[in-house]
Design a protein around this motif. Structure first.
Motif, PDB file in Angstrom:
ATOM      1  N   UNK A   1     137.245  17.161  84.102  1.00 33.32           N
ATOM      2  CA  UNK A   1     137.452  16.384  85.328  1.00 33.32           C
ATOM      3  C   UNK A   1     136.468  16.841  86.404  1.00 33.32           C
ATOM      4  N   UNK A   2     136.312  18.138  86.543  1.00 27.45           N
ATOM      5  CA  UNK A   2     135.420  18.664  87.574  1.00 27.45           C
ATOM      6  C   UNK A   2     133.970  18.301  87.353  1.00 27.45           C
ATOM      7  N   UNK A   3     133.500  18.385  86.102  1.00 25.59           N
ATOM      8  CA  UNK A   3     132.102  18.065  85.802  1.00 25.59           C
ATOM      9  C   UNK A   3     131.800  16.604  86.080  1.00 25.59           C
ATOM     10  N   UNK A   4     132.748  15.732  85.776  1.00 23.63           N
ATOM     11  CA  UNK A   4     132.526  14.311  86.025  1.00 23.63           C
ATOM     12  C   UNK A   4     132.307  14.022  87.503  1.00 23.63           C
ATOM     13  N   UNK A   5     133.170  14.556  88.359  1.00 25.81           N
ATOM     14  CA  UNK A   5     133.005  14.314  89.797  1.00 25.81           C
ATOM     15  C   UNK A   5     131.762  15.016  90.339  1.00 25.81           C
TER      16      UNK A   5
ATOM     17  N   UNK B   1     133.061   1.751  93.055  1.00 30.05           N
ATOM     18  CA  UNK B   1     133.943   2.908  93.206  1.00 30.05           C
ATOM     19  C   UNK B   1     133.815   3.789  91.970  1.00 30.05           C
ATOM     20  N   UNK B   2     133.659   5.091  92.190  1.00 30.32           N
ATOM     21  CA  UNK B   2     133.631   6.029  91.069  1.00 30.32           C
ATOM     22  C   UNK B   2     135.043   6.196  90.516  1.00 30.32           C
ATOM     23  N   UNK B   3     135.134   6.487  89.226  1.00 25.10           N
ATOM     24  CA  UNK B   3     136.425   6.625  88.539  1.00 25.10           C
ATOM     25  C   UNK B   3     136.357   7.781  87.545  1.00 25.10           C
ATOM     26  N   UNK B   4     137.543   8.323  87.194  1.00 24.92           N
ATOM     27  CA  UNK B   4     137.565   9.395  86.192  1.00 24.92           C
ATOM     28  C   UNK B   4     137.822   8.870  84.780  1.00 24.92           C
ATOM     29  N   UNK B   5     138.653   7.844  84.660  1.00 26.71           N
ATOM     30  CA  UNK B   5     139.102   7.353  83.355  1.00 26.71           C
ATOM     31  C   UNK B   5     139.718   8.472  82.527  1.00 26.71           C
ATOM     32  N   UNK B   6     140.482   9.331  83.172  1.00 25.55           N
ATOM     33  CA  UNK B   6     141.174  10.388  82.443  1.00 25.55           C
ATOM     34  C   UNK B   6     142.548   9.918  81.997  1.00 25.55           C
ATOM     35  N   UNK B   7     143.038  10.388  80.859  1.00 26.53           N
ATOM     36  CA  UNK B   7     142.449  11.433  80.018  1.00 26.53           C
ATOM     37  C   UNK B   7     141.505  10.920  78.934  1.00 26.53           C
TER      38      UNK B   7
END
Length: 349
Positions: free
Chosen positions: A312-316, A298-304
């Motif tokens: 956030x947008x560039x990561x996805x 599963x992809x994740x953001x790990x934000x912040x």
């Protein structure tokens, strides 16, 4: 907004002015995403609560259908028995989830799943804490993360989560760990790549416990590990493939914008493009998917935390670029279905 006083040591500082130097339109904005790993906190000089998360989501242009909150020592109770103080975090996050569930803040089911903290070193008596989390979670509580990052190079570790070496093999820890499966709770594992084999041993000893490896297994690239990228990748990939032999283990693919990774995105004049991120991450993403299969990734953001390296947008967008050649079923798994299944997000839909 600046980071907390301790953050420069453990986290890359978030620099809004630097992030604002680049904006990318969302690729395939209609693709539903479940973000299975983000935090919420209010630390001195660094607030990241519902408003800040929603701002990142809206600015990104991606369709975030739901999210999972991951423990981060936020809002622990200031009173009462020490063992039960982490339940305050679940109470806090369940309140945020209830706000999001009202629909006032948009369609995303923010904090649809909650992963909290309980000290598994308590052994079997930790069951009282686990039950308290379940009661506090309003039907959203899904599991425990107990951070076990350790290395001889102390500069790599967060002093807020310091633990002794070899904790996953400790008998008392395992007695606490054994209480998870009977309560239908999962375990999120955050450790360094040098410790992945220890997790494999734990997973084999508890085949009925669902485990999710965080951040592709904490690939180190600074301190004592600087300048050894190829050797470290070889070590990491061997351990990842061995861990993948445990059918009860899944992996979160992301968290590759942290200080410890040493990729240096933050050193450039401008934030990285999604193409740059995709190129850098490709060996790790492809190895995980090849070893575990899309249905266990599963992809994740790990934000912040990762916000110190990219938006956030560039990561996805990077994840979307990396899966351009995948089948529709594989992409659905990676972006939403694996997380939905593992964290049982349909249970309260």
């Amino acid at each position: 907004m600046t980071t907390a006083p301790h953050a420069p040591v453990n986290y890359l500082p978030v620099r809004p002015d630097w992030l604002a130097r680049r904006h990318e339109a969302a690729l395939e904005p209609e693709l539903p995403i479940v973000d299975p790993h983000h935090h919420l906190w209010d630390r001195p000089g660094w607030r990241y609560l519902l408003d800040e998360l929603l701002a990142d989501i809206r600015e990104s242009g991606h369709t975030i259908a739901a999210t999972v909150f991951m423990q981060c020592l936020a809002m622990h109770r200031a009173y009462g028995p020490e063992a039960l103080r982490p339940v305050g975090e679940t109470e806090f996050v369940n309140g945020v989830a209830a706000m999001a569930a009202s629909g006032i803040y948009g369609p995303a089911r923010i904090c649809a799943g909650i992963v909290g903290r309980a000290d598994l070193r308590l052994g079997a008596p930790v069951e009282e804490v686990l039950i308290a989390h379940i009661h506090a979670g309003g039907g959203r509580f899904r599991g425990i993360r107990y951070i076990t990052t350790w290395d001889a190079d102390a500069t790599l570790m967060n002093p807020l989560a310091a633990v002794p070496a070899g904790l996953l093999a400790d008998a008392t820890f395992r007695a606490g760990f054994a209480r998870l499966a009977p309560l239908d709770l999962s375990f999120d594992a955050w450790l360094f790549h040098t410790q992945i084999d220890e997790l494999t041993d734990l997973a084999r000893a508890f085949p009925q416990t669902r485990i999710c490896l965080n951040h592709v297994g904490g690939v180190l690239g600074i301190g004592a590990y600087a300048g050894q990228r190829d050797d470290i990748f070889a070590h990491w990939s061997r351990s990842i493939r061995a861990l993948a032999g445990c059918p009860n283990v899944l992996v979160k693919v992301g968290g590759l914008g942290m200080r410890i990774n040493g990729f240096g995105f933050e050193k450039a004049d401008d934030p990285p493009t999604s193409e740059t991120l995709a190129t850098t991450w490709k060996p790790y993403v492809e190895t995980c998917i090849d070893a575990f299969g899309a249905e266990r990734c599963m992809f994740e953001s790990n934000f912040p935390v990762d916000k110190g390296s990219y938006s956030y947008g560039a990561g996805w967008n990077a994840f979307k670029r990396l899966t351009h050649g995948a089948s529709p079923a594989e992409r659905t798994a990676l972006f939403s279905a694996t997380a939905t299944r593992f964290y049982r997000l349909d249970a309260d839909a």
